[in-house]
Motif scaffolding. Structure first.
Motif, PDB file in Angstrom:
ATOM      1  N   GLY A   1    -107.931  60.202  73.743  1.00  0.00           N
ATOM      2  CA  GLY A   1    -109.177  60.196  72.972  1.00  0.00           C
ATOM      3  C   GLY A   1    -110.411  59.964  73.814  1.00  0.00           C
ATOM      4  O   GLY A   1    -111.531  60.035  73.297  1.00  0.00           O
ATOM      5  N   LEU A   2    -110.246  59.703  75.111  1.00  0.00           N
ATOM      6  CA  LEU A   2    -111.381  59.355  75.968  1.00  0.00           C
ATOM      7  C   LEU A   2    -111.956  60.541  76.732  1.00  0.00           C
ATOM      8  O   LEU A   2    -112.912  60.393  77.499  1.00  0.00           O
ATOM      9  CB  LEU A   2    -110.969  58.259  76.955  1.00  0.00           C
ATOM     10  CG  LEU A   2    -110.454  56.961  76.317  1.00  0.00           C
ATOM     11  CD1 LEU A   2    -110.085  55.941  77.387  1.00  0.00           C
ATOM     12  CD2 LEU A   2    -111.484  56.373  75.352  1.00  0.00           C
ATOM     13  N   GLY A   3    -111.373  61.744  76.570  1.00  0.00           N
ATOM     14  CA  GLY A   3    -111.927  62.941  77.204  1.00  0.00           C
ATOM     15  C   GLY A   3    -111.714  63.018  78.696  1.00  0.00           C
ATOM     16  O   GLY A   3    -112.451  63.727  79.403  1.00  0.00           O
ATOM     17  N   LEU A   4    -110.694  62.325  79.230  1.00  0.00           N
ATOM     18  CA  LEU A   4    -110.427  62.300  80.659  1.00  0.00           C
ATOM     19  C   LEU A   4    -109.329  63.288  81.033  1.00  0.00           C
ATOM     20  O   LEU A   4    -108.541  63.711  80.191  1.00  0.00           O
ATOM     21  CB  LEU A   4    -109.995  60.896  81.085  1.00  0.00           C
ATOM     22  CG  LEU A   4    -110.997  59.763  80.845  1.00  0.00           C
ATOM     23  CD1 LEU A   4    -110.327  58.412  81.044  1.00  0.00           C
ATOM     24  CD2 LEU A   4    -112.202  59.911  81.778  1.00  0.00           C
ATOM     25  N   SER A   5    -109.270  63.652  82.309  1.00  0.00           N
ATOM     26  CA  SER A   5    -108.158  64.433  82.839  1.00  0.00           C
ATOM     27  C   SER A   5    -107.049  63.458  83.205  1.00  0.00           C
ATOM     28  O   SER A   5    -107.233  62.566  84.044  1.00  0.00           O
ATOM     29  CB  SER A   5    -108.597  65.224  84.081  1.00  0.00           C
ATOM     30  OG  SER A   5    -109.621  66.142  83.749  1.00  0.00           O
ATOM     31  N   LEU A   6    -105.884  63.624  82.562  1.00  0.00           N
ATOM     32  CA  LEU A   6    -104.802  62.660  82.702  1.00  0.00           C
ATOM     33  C   LEU A   6    -103.524  63.346  83.150  1.00  0.00           C
ATOM     34  O   LEU A   6    -103.317  64.534  82.906  1.00  0.00           O
ATOM     35  CB  LEU A   6    -104.531  61.956  81.356  1.00  0.00           C
ATOM     36  CG  LEU A   6    -105.717  61.282  80.667  1.00  0.00           C
ATOM     37  CD1 LEU A   6    -105.338  60.910  79.236  1.00  0.00           C
ATOM     38  CD2 LEU A   6    -106.150  60.034  81.431  1.00  0.00           C
ATOM     39  N   ARG A   7    -102.653  62.579  83.793  1.00  0.00           N
ATOM     40  CA  ARG A   7    -101.305  63.040  84.066  1.00  0.00           C
ATOM     41  C   ARG A   7    -100.329  61.881  83.853  1.00  0.00           C
ATOM     42  O   ARG A   7    -100.627  60.731  84.174  1.00  0.00           O
ATOM     43  CB  ARG A   7    -101.175  63.610  85.479  1.00  0.00           C
ATOM     44  CG  ARG A   7    -101.383  62.633  86.613  1.00  0.00           C
ATOM     45  CD  ARG A   7    -101.221  63.336  87.959  1.00  0.00           C
ATOM     46  NE  ARG A   7    -101.222  62.397  89.073  1.00  0.00           N
ATOM     47  CZ  ARG A   7    -101.101  62.748  90.350  1.00  0.00           C
ATOM     48  NH1 ARG A   7    -100.966  64.026  90.670  1.00  0.00           N
ATOM     49  NH2 ARG A   7    -101.100  61.831  91.303  1.00  0.00           N
ATOM     50  N   VAL A   8     -99.180  62.214  83.272  1.00  0.00           N
ATOM     51  CA  VAL A   8     -98.138  61.236  82.972  1.00  0.00           C
ATOM     52  C   VAL A   8     -97.047  61.376  84.026  1.00  0.00           C
ATOM     53  O   VAL A   8     -96.552  62.479  84.272  1.00  0.00           O
ATOM     54  CB  VAL A   8     -97.561  61.455  81.566  1.00  0.00           C
ATOM     55  CG1 VAL A   8     -96.508  60.405  81.251  1.00  0.00           C
ATOM     56  CG2 VAL A   8     -98.674  61.437  80.521  1.00  0.00           C
ATOM     57  N   LEU A   9     -96.665  60.266  84.641  1.00  0.00           N
ATOM     58  CA  LEU A   9     -95.717  60.284  85.750  1.00  0.00           C
ATOM     59  C   LEU A   9     -94.473  59.457  85.428  1.00  0.00           C
ATOM     60  O   LEU A   9     -94.565  58.358  84.863  1.00  0.00           O
ATOM     61  CB  LEU A   9     -96.361  59.709  87.019  1.00  0.00           C
ATOM     62  CG  LEU A   9     -97.651  60.361  87.507  1.00  0.00           C
ATOM     63  CD1 LEU A   9     -98.205  59.594  88.703  1.00  0.00           C
ATOM     64  CD2 LEU A   9     -97.416  61.811  87.871  1.00  0.00           C
ATOM     65  N   ASP A  10     -93.316  60.000  85.787  1.00  0.00           N
ATOM     66  CA  ASP A  10     -92.065  59.244  85.793  1.00  0.00           C
ATOM     67  C   ASP A  10     -91.969  58.626  87.183  1.00  0.00           C
ATOM     68  O   ASP A  10     -91.804  59.328  88.178  1.00  0.00           O
ATOM     69  CB  ASP A  10     -90.891  60.186  85.510  1.00  0.00           C
ATOM     70  CG  ASP A  10     -89.587  59.444  85.258  1.00  0.00           C
ATOM     71  OD1 ASP A  10     -89.570  58.207  85.372  1.00  0.00           O
ATOM     72  OD2 ASP A  10     -88.580  60.113  84.948  1.00  0.00           O
ATOM     73  N   MET A  11     -92.079  57.291  87.264  1.00  0.00           N
ATOM     74  CA  MET A  11     -92.282  56.644  88.554  1.00  0.00           C
ATOM     75  C   MET A  11     -90.977  56.481  89.336  1.00  0.00           C
ATOM     76  O   MET A  11     -89.927  56.177  88.771  1.00  0.00           O
ATOM     77  CB  MET A  11     -92.952  55.287  88.360  1.00  0.00           C
ATOM     78  CG  MET A  11     -94.337  55.408  87.734  1.00  0.00           C
ATOM     79  SD  MET A  11     -95.437  56.537  88.648  1.00  0.00           S
ATOM     80  CE  MET A  11     -95.700  55.597  90.147  1.00  0.00           C
ATOM     81  N   PRO A  12     -91.057  56.661  90.662  1.00  0.00           N
ATOM     82  CA  PRO A  12     -89.866  56.578  91.513  1.00  0.00           C
ATOM     83  C   PRO A  12     -89.443  55.139  91.790  1.00  0.00           C
ATOM     84  O   PRO A  12     -90.155  54.183  91.483  1.00  0.00           O
ATOM     85  CB  PRO A  12     -90.311  57.284  92.796  1.00  0.00           C
ATOM     86  CG  PRO A  12     -91.785  57.106  92.831  1.00  0.00           C
ATOM     87  CD  PRO A  12     -92.252  57.085  91.410  1.00  0.00           C
TER      88      PRO A  12
END
Length: 525
Positions: free
Chosen positions: A357-368
């Motif tokens: 909802g904040l209008g940002l460019s986001l990416r979701v990561l599965d962390m190592p």
């Protein structure tokens, strides 16, 4: 006075918790609340059965524990098994001798020998058990089989949200650096010279719209969590260091310290400043036995997070990105063990709702593996593009801690009669008592068994997720939303997402704010 320690002790001090007020989620507790937390009960079946897997887990996480400790634990457990057999035989012989006639001199002499043997064996077993427990508490959680192996660079991108970022990523834009934009000579949103004078470096001071932005972000994220059934809480910022350690918070990165300990001026006390509201939220359920129909328990809290390691990571410590104190809204879930994988995805979906909802460019990561804390079985991070830094920056994380914390805090539940979990309950564990660390003390939180058959007890699973880490959100919103004057590159105004407007104080007095409709990118193309 604040005192720092470079390493967290294996404290023996229990947490004394008062009985909470009745609520819909806790009023039907199956037992009265004890005054202390029971000794940890660590399941070491995987150490005994699959030591190479445990060693590989340590190696893949780059965990600061030598793999040879696993071999030591197995060797000591075999020794403990032998001692327990000797003790059992000696006790049986003592009982037999005690029934001999009083005039039986041979029996009296044998009784003295058995008593001497018991005095020798019992301390040896107690000491060995204590050592096994100490080593067991240092082990990290197991790792989810789908977690990527290696460093942060090996994180797997699960999805992207919002405006796309060109590939390769653009370089850092100094004119959009949040320190430049928020400085007293520009927006005057921060005053690091003043906070450095009063407290020291990396202790932020927010002013003007930045202070209002923190309040708006806090209430916005809290409102989304509440809409998903979370119960609000305000937790203490001071906690027992023993509880912090039971939750898995201990120094990492060699000499980098994480925790601020309180001091009376002469010695370090058993209290410290919380690194996250996760710790007191999880500890709310410590030493409790719940019914499965009471689960999941969901709480969301606003707390101040204190991190002593800020300043140890170079450029990432500039400005608001990594600080010693910040506000954070945290979500915690306590659930049945067969629900934790599903609830991790649910936590992540709530985080995506808040941040999208904040209008940002986001990416979701599965962390190592190397990015997993001691308690985490699996972890997702959500990052935002920060043009002033010229890189992605972490905004939130969500972790499934399985039973790592609950075994250390005594959080158990009685599965329903139809649950498949009953077959792997605490009482059914086929592990010698010292191995699971039960030999040191009985568990005071165990409920009295009912007369009729019922499912055995199991350890709950715990999860945590960041709803809002305020300083980094301010960095992302400011670096993306600032509108600059072309020549001087001074900030004319700041574009902020309209979802924050209902939570904005001082309406009509902030002429430098431009509200961006929901769904529109914050950064102008």
């Amino acid at each position: 006075m604040l005192g720092r320690r470079l390493a967290i002790r294996l404290a023996n001090c229990p947490l004394c918790l008062s009985t909470p007020s009745a609520s819909s989620s806790r009023s039907a507790s199956t037992s009265s609340r004890p005054s202390s937390i029971p000794h940890p009960v660590i399941d070491l079946s995987h150490v005994l059965a699959s030591p190479e897997i445990v060693k590989r887990n340590l190696l893949e996480r780059k965990f600061p524990l030598d793999g040879r400790v696993v071999d030591d634990m197995r060797r000591m457990e075999l020794e403990a098994v032998g001692l327990r057999r000797e003790l059992q035989a000696a006790r049986e012989r003592r009982n037999a001798v005690s029934n001999a006639p009083k005039g039986d001199l041979k029996a009296r002499e044998e009784g003295k020998a058995v008593k001497k043997l018991l005095k020798e064996l019992e301390p040896r077993l107690a000491s060995l058990t204590k050592t096994i427990q100490s080593l067991a508490l240092q082990l990290p959680n197991s790792t989810h089989p789908h977690a990527p192996v290696g460093s942060e660079d090996n994180a797997k991108i699960v999805k992207t949200i919002g405006p796309e970022i060109q590939s390769p990523s653009p370089a850092a834009n100094p004119s959009r650096d949040h320190l430049h934009l928020s400085s007293p000579s520009n927006l005057a949103w921060t005053d690091f010279p003043s906070s450095s004078l009063t407290t020291g470096s990396s202790w932020p001071l927010l002013l003007n719209e930045a202070a209002l932005l923190e309040l708006a972000l806090t209430n916005y994220s809290m409102s989304v969590a509440l809409s998903h059934g979370f119960t609000p809480a305000l937790t203490p910022d001071v906690i027992r260091s023993d509880v912090s350690e039971r939750c898995g918070f201990r120094p990492r990165d060699g000499d980098a310290q994480q925790t601020y300990f309180l001091s009376d001026g002469e010695s370090t006390s058993s209290l410290c400043l919380a690194g996250t509201a996760e710790i007191p939220l999880v500890a709310m359920s410590a030493a409790q036995t719940l019914r499965q129909d009471q689960l999941p328990l969901k709480h969301v809290a606003l707390g101040r997070a204190f991190r002593a390691e800020a300043g140890a990571r170079g450029a990432d410590s500039r400005g608001l990105y990594r600080v010693h104190q910040f506000s954070k809204v945290e979500m915690v879930v306590v659930c049945a063990e067969d629900e934790s994988d599903r609830l991790l995805e649910e936590l992540r979906a709530i985080q995506e709702e808040i941040l999208s909802g904040l209008g940002l460019s986001l990416r979701v990561l599965d962390m190592p593996t190397e990015e997993l804390g001691a308690s985490a079985h699996r972890k997702y991070d959500i990052e935002a593009w920060m043009p002033g830094r010229g890189k992605w920056g972490e905004l939130s994380s969500a972790s499934n801690c399985t039973d790592y914390q609950s075994r250390r805090l005594g959080i158990r539940y009685r599965p329903s009669s139809t649950s498949p979990i009953a077959r792997t309950s605490v009482e059914d564990l086929d592990i010698p008592a010292p191995t699971v660390c039960e030999a040191t003390a009985a568990s005071p939180s165990r409920s009295t068994a009912p007369a009729s058959p019922s499912p055995k007890l199991a350890y709950a699973h715990t999860l945590n997720g960041t709803a809002a880490a305020i300083p980094r959100l301010i960095v992302a919103l400011l670096e993306n939303g600032a509108v600059l004057e072309e020549v001087t590159e001074r900030v004319l105004r700041v574009r902020l997402p309209e979802v924050l407007k209902p939570f904005w104080l001082g309406k009509g007095t902030n002429m430098r704010i431009e509200w961006v409709p929901t769904g529109e990118a914050l950064a102008r193309s």
